[in-house]
Structure formats: C-alpha cells, structure tokens
Design an enzyme around this catalytic site. Structure first.
Site, short mmCIF file in Angstrom:
data_model
loop_
_atom_site.label_atom_id
_atom_site.label_comp_id
_atom_site.label_asym_id
_atom_site.label_seq_id
_atom_site.Cartn_x
_atom_site.Cartn_y
_atom_site.Cartn_z
N ASP A 230 5.69 7.10 11.18
CA ASP A 230 6.80 7.74 12.24
C ASP A 230 6.87 8.85 12.08
O ASP A 230 7.47 9.99 12.27
CB ASP A 230 6.97 7.20 13.13
CG ASP A 230 6.25 6.06 14.52
OD1 ASP A 230 4.73 6.62 13.86
OD2 ASP A 230 6.28 5.73 15.24
N GLY B 271 0.49 -2.74 12.23
CA GLY B 271 -0.33 -3.14 13.48
C GLY B 271 0.15 -1.73 14.34
O GLY B 271 0.58 -0.63 13.59
N GLY B 272 -0.72 -1.87 15.88
CA GLY B 272 -0.72 -0.84 16.15
C GLY B 272 0.40 -0.19 16.92
O GLY B 272 1.56 -0.31 16.90
N GLY C 159 5.27 -2.84 18.24
CA GLY C 159 6.69 -3.54 18.04
C GLY C 159 7.45 -3.76 16.73
O GLY C 159 8.63 -3.89 16.13
#
Length: 178
Positions: free
Chosen positions: A37, A10-11, A15
């Site tokens: 990340d 997801g972007g 979430g």
C-alpha cells in the site's frame, strides 16, 4: 533469531497491516515495516489509475501494467538492500499473481533468511472490514481472498477471521524462536 525478513501475504482487508504493527511490538529485535500500500501510494498519481501503472476496477479487480512492474522490481530490490545493509523487515504484500508474485520476492530476497506467512480471512469477514475502512473498492477483499494464495508456499499460516492481530503476531513470533 536468524530470520531477517517476514513476508505477510493475504488479500485486501485480511489483517496484514495490523499483524505487521503487532509484530513490531512483540518481537525482541526491531523490524521495519514496509507495505505494498505504501509503495502504491508513493507512485505518481498518473500511475495510480492507468493501464501502465495500477488500475482498480469498480468491482474491486486490480490490474497492473509494465511501469508498475518495473517500479515494483526496483522497490523489491531496495527492500532487499535494506535487509542486506543490516535491517530486519516485515513485508505486507498482496500476491495478486499467486506463485509468480512469490517468485519475484524470492528472487529479490535470495540468500536472506525469510519466513513466509499466509494471512487468511473468510471473504465475507474481509468484505465487512473493507466496508468499514471505506478506502477500498467494494469487492476487492472478496475477490482477493483466495487468489493471492494460489500456488504460494508458506512456512506458517494464520487466519484472522476469528483471531486478533496480536495473537497472530504472537504465533508468528513463536515460530521465529522454534
């Protein structure tokens, strides 16, 4: 449960990290959590703002270079090796290249039992979360909200616009036992 890997795509600010943590809490067997990340944070500072590594533009656009791709391939192979060694893993990623990004993971995870999960969020809601987080370039969430899903094939999709991470995790966990 046969699933060895859960891939959340997801972007930014959709979430995924929250869902990943909640999955670890609700699943009946242990899953390690890895994220794009953490991979980016593990790179040398010289590659975190360079055309060879990763560059985040003022408008939130992200570009990656040749050295990033080389290291990413090694990281993916390492994650897959961890699974092949007996661990189960939740992967939190952002498929900036849509289907091409998924294909890179498909190659690395070949032969493993994978559940592909799309994590969607309304761009304006994701942008609000991005603002509150304060650790992302403004515009990143909105620009990634749709592009990361282009051409990607999922087993399941969840939407965090109005659904909390825990409920999304429970939906994903239920799909593993069906």
């Amino acid at each position: 449960m046969n699933t060895q890997v859960i891939v959340l795509n997801g972007g930014s600010s959709s979430g995924k990290s929250g869902i990943s943590k909640c999955l670890q809490a609700v699943l009946p067997v242990p899953f390690l959590a890895v994220s794009i990340d953490s991979f980016v944070d593990s790179m040398p500072a010289s590659l975190q703002s360079s055309d060879a590594g990763i560059e985040v533009a003022a408008d939130g656009g992200v570009a990656v270079g040749e050295e990033f791709r080389r290291l990413e391939a090694a990281w993916m192979a390492g994650v897959a090796a961890t699974v092949r060694a007996g661990a189960r893993v939740v992967i939190d990623d952002v498929f900036l290249g849509g289907a091409a990004s998924q294909q890179r993971w498909r190659q690395a995870l070949d032969g493993l039992d994978v559940l592909w999960v799309g994590v969607r969020c309304d761009p304006q809601v994701a942008a609000g979360r991005e603002l509150v987080r304060g650790d992302r370039a403004s515009g990143m969430a909105a620009s990634q909200a749709a592009v990361v899903h282009r051409g990607v094939v999922y087993d399941l999709e969840v939407d965090t616009t109005h659904t909390e991470a825990l409920q999304c995790a429970r939906t994903i966990a239920a799909a593993l036992t069906d």
